[in-house]
Design a protein around this motif. Structure first.
Motif, short mmCIF file in Angstrom:
data_model
loop_
_atom_site.label_atom_id
_atom_site.label_comp_id
_atom_site.label_asym_id
_atom_site.label_seq_id
_atom_site.Cartn_x
_atom_site.Cartn_y
_atom_site.Cartn_z
N THR A 416 0.85 -1.18 0.00
CA THR A 416 0.00 0.00 0.00
C THR A 416 0.89 1.23 0.00
O THR A 416 1.72 1.39 0.88
CB THR A 416 -0.90 0.02 1.25
OG1 THR A 416 -1.67 -1.18 1.27
CG2 THR A 416 -1.83 1.21 1.22
N PHE A 417 0.74 2.09 -1.00
CA PHE A 417 1.54 3.29 -1.10
C PHE A 417 0.82 4.42 -0.36
O PHE A 417 -0.39 4.57 -0.46
CB PHE A 417 1.74 3.69 -2.56
CG PHE A 417 2.30 2.58 -3.41
CD1 PHE A 417 3.48 1.94 -3.04
CD2 PHE A 417 1.65 2.15 -4.55
CE1 PHE A 417 4.01 0.92 -3.82
CE2 PHE A 417 2.16 1.13 -5.33
CZ PHE A 417 3.35 0.52 -4.96
N CYS A 418 1.57 5.21 0.38
CA CYS A 418 0.94 6.28 1.13
C CYS A 418 1.55 7.63 0.77
O CYS A 418 2.75 7.73 0.49
CB CYS A 418 1.04 6.04 2.63
SG CYS A 418 2.71 6.11 3.29
N LYS A 419 0.70 8.64 0.74
CA LYS A 419 1.12 10.02 0.53
C LYS A 419 0.29 10.91 1.43
O LYS A 419 -0.84 10.58 1.79
CB LYS A 419 0.93 10.44 -0.93
CG LYS A 419 1.83 9.73 -1.93
CD LYS A 419 1.61 10.25 -3.34
CE LYS A 419 2.50 9.52 -4.33
NZ LYS A 419 2.28 10.01 -5.72
N ALA A 420 0.85 12.05 1.77
CA ALA A 420 0.12 13.00 2.60
C ALA A 420 -0.90 13.76 1.76
O ALA A 420 -0.67 14.07 0.59
CB ALA A 420 1.08 13.98 3.25
#
Length: 608
Positions: A416-420
């Motif tokens: 799972t890729f996360c970004k703000a």
């Protein structure tokens, strides 16, 4: 929750004064053999100097074999190391999911010397001061000269027919480790599947004269952490690694990485070590490691009095005082933008061999906090190691490298890729004669020439820092833009970061430094000028003023790309503890200037 990928280092190579390739370098270290030799006067310095130089005859031979003799010396080194990584791995830079990222402090800066000498020879009557104030070769420097870091990167990319634009990180002596951290984040965010990271720098009068002006170069081979140490030894090198998510039990994992700033001084390390300790702790937190998991620390270890003192304090603050520490610089010197890459490669070799490499020449501890240093190689059980670097501008970076069987995070087949999620809190733009906030002019001047305009803009800001007037023009531009952007804001030092970019790096001040030494010789070099021959020093000045200790990274690219910087800032903010981040373009060359700074606030994190 986030399911982190394992980022493997699946191929690597290096070229240094010890030799070409892993086996030659490793054998030299096993044999306690240094590549640092006395270099004859005139080669890289007006006087004799100890330095680690790459074998030019062997380099020329290999360049001819690959038909790259038309490239510059540094470009040849980059191409040779990148080609070796491609040969080892079969990776293809022509594929859209594969990227190339370069790290360097000065790139093809030796070209500037040739250009300057040619131009000045036409005007033998010019005074030194007039040459410094208006270096005419700036006007004659071609817009596509490989003296520009972005152009050097483009030329290397064209050789490999790279599908993606080759980017450059120029973050002083942490450039190599910074590039590895950035590449790791790119892969984890899904931007690329594979990234080749290559770091390189070569020596010239430009480099040696600057370090000699600081009186930081030893007349003897450097002795990190030793009570008899009295300065660094310079060297040149190039190395390359491949990062990807597909690896096996033979590949080391890049488990964690972080970048910080001392927010203390642009040319001297922190007296407390808190900035480096912050980077170490954040890298360990990301890796999921505890102090007992760390087998050794390969520190920056330049052998200057204050650097080594600071590192001992940082290691103590990070709770790692009992972990063995080494420095590899007595073997090949301080290789600047290459150091983080080639020393990471040799950390990989130590982990795989189960051997800690002794710090050549070390005898008696000479730093204030107790650390464990050995002068001889030591067999030891290996799990993880830490690689640290520090540099001008107050920057620090740290990595955690792990053997696959000791890595603490579980790989998932469905990452799972996360970004703000961010909001733009403010935008400040500086153009000739005007400062704008959100598109509205907040300061106007009839002066458009940079020097009088920036003085007026600074005075209007209402600050009274006399050091401002000693800064170079690039730093003045960034300092004023950040001043207007961050007015009336307040964050904890570790909660704010800054990521900037430009096209010319520090060429404006580089030309001033080159003009000085070409007119009066290496001994005329000024530390007050040389310290500003690094683009990331503008980050340092801003960090000092606004007490910023979080992420600080400087990219060099041909054109402003706000979307790319914002995307990277979102990755950084999601991974770390940043509540806000400045991104921006800060360009100044030969009187032309433009800045656009944007403040992003961290609202939440999304998973993709």
């Amino acid at each position: 929750m986030e399911h982190p990928l394992n980022i493997y280092i699946t191929a690597h190579t290096l070229i240094s004064s010890l030799g070409f390739g892993i086996s030659e370098n490793r054998k030299a270290i096993h044999d306690y053999r240094s590549g640092i030799r006395m270099q004859e006067a005139g080669r890289i310095s007006d006087s004799q100097i100890l330095a680690g130089m790459i074998d030019s005859v062997e380099l020329e031979k290999r360049a001819k074999e690959l038909d790259i003799s038309s490239y510059t010396r540094l470009e040849q080194l980059f191409i040779l190391t990148i080609q070796e990584v491609i040969s080892q791995s079969g990776v293809n830079l022509q594929e859209s999911d594969c990227a190339l990222l370069l790290s360097t402090t000065k790139g093809n800066i030796d070209l500037l010397s040739n250009q300057e000498k040619r131009t000045n020879s036409d005007k033998p009557g010019d005074s030194v001061q007039s040459t410094i104030d208006n270096p005419s070769f700036l006007q004659e420097l071609s817009v596509d000269s490989p003296a520009f870091l972005w152009k050097m990167a483009e030329r290397i990319g064209h050789f490999f027919e790279a599908a993606n634009q080759v980017e450059v990180i120029s973050n002083a002596c942490i450039s190599g480790v910074s590039a590895l951290v950035v590449a790791k984040r790119w892969i984890e965010s899904g931007r690329y599947k594979r990234v080749i990271v290559a770091g390189g720098d070569i020596l010239s009068h430009f480099i040696t004269s600057g370090f000699l002006s600081f009186r930081s170069v030893s007349a003897h081979r450097c002795r990190p952490y030793d009570i008899q140490r009295d300065g660094l030894s310079l060297g040149e090198a190039c190395g390359a690694v491949l990062l990807e998510t597909q690896g096996n039990a033979n590949h080391i994992i890049l488990s964690g990485g972080a970048i910080s700033n001392d927010a203390n001084h642009i040319s001297g390390p922190s007296r407390t070590g808190d900035g480096l300790a912050l980077a170490i702790n954040q890298a360990m937190e990301e890796a999921g490691t505890l102090p007992e998991d760390i087998s050794f620390i390969n520190a920056h270890g330049t052998a200057t009095v204050y650097n080594d003192e600071m590192e001992s304090k940082a290691i103590h603050l990070a709770g790692l005082s009992t972990v063995p520490v080494n420095s590899l610089k007595p073997y090949f010197g301080h290789t600047l933008g290459a150091s983080g890459i080639i020393e990471t490669i040799l950390c990989i070799e130590q982990l795989k061999e189960g051997i800690y490499y002794g710090t050549l020449g070390y005898e008696t501890l000479g730093v204030p906090m107790p650390i464990t240093v050995y002068g001889t190689h030591q067999p030891m059980p290996m799990k993880c190691c830490i690689k640290t670097t520090s540099g001008f501008g107050g920057c620090n970076a740290a990595l955690v490298l792990s053997l696959p069987n000791t890595h603490l995070k579980q790989k998932t087949d469905s990452p799972t890729f996360c970004k703000a999620v961010v909001e733009s809190a403010n935008i400040v733009t500086i153009k000739p004669g005007v400062v704008e906030n959100q598109g509205t002019a907040i300061f106007n001047s009839s002066e458009t020439d940079f020097a009088p305009f920036i003085r007026e803009a600074y005075k209007y800001l209402g600050e009274n820092n006399m050091k401002f007037y000693k800064m170079d023009n690039l730093c003045k531009l960034g300092y004023v833009a950040a001043g207007y952007l961050l007015k009336d804001t307040n964050y904890r030092p570790e909660e704010i970061g800054i990521i900037l970019a430009n096209a010319s790096a520090s060429l404006d001040t580089d030309c001033r430094h080159q003009a000085i030494i070409n007119k009066e010789g290496d001994k005329a070099a000024s530390p007050a000028v040389f310290v500003y021959t690094l683009p990331n020093v503008v980050l340092g000045e801003i960090c000092i003023r606004h007490k910023i200790q979080g992420e600080n990274t400087f990219f060099v690219c041909q054109q402003s790309d706000t979307a790319s910087l914002e995307d990277y800032a979102r990755i950084v903010m999601a991974k770390g503890k940043l509540r806000t981040c400045i991104i921006g373009w800060c360009e100044l060359l030969d009187g032309h200037y433009q800045a656009e700074f944007k403040q992003l606030n961290n609202i939440s994190t999304i998973y993709e």
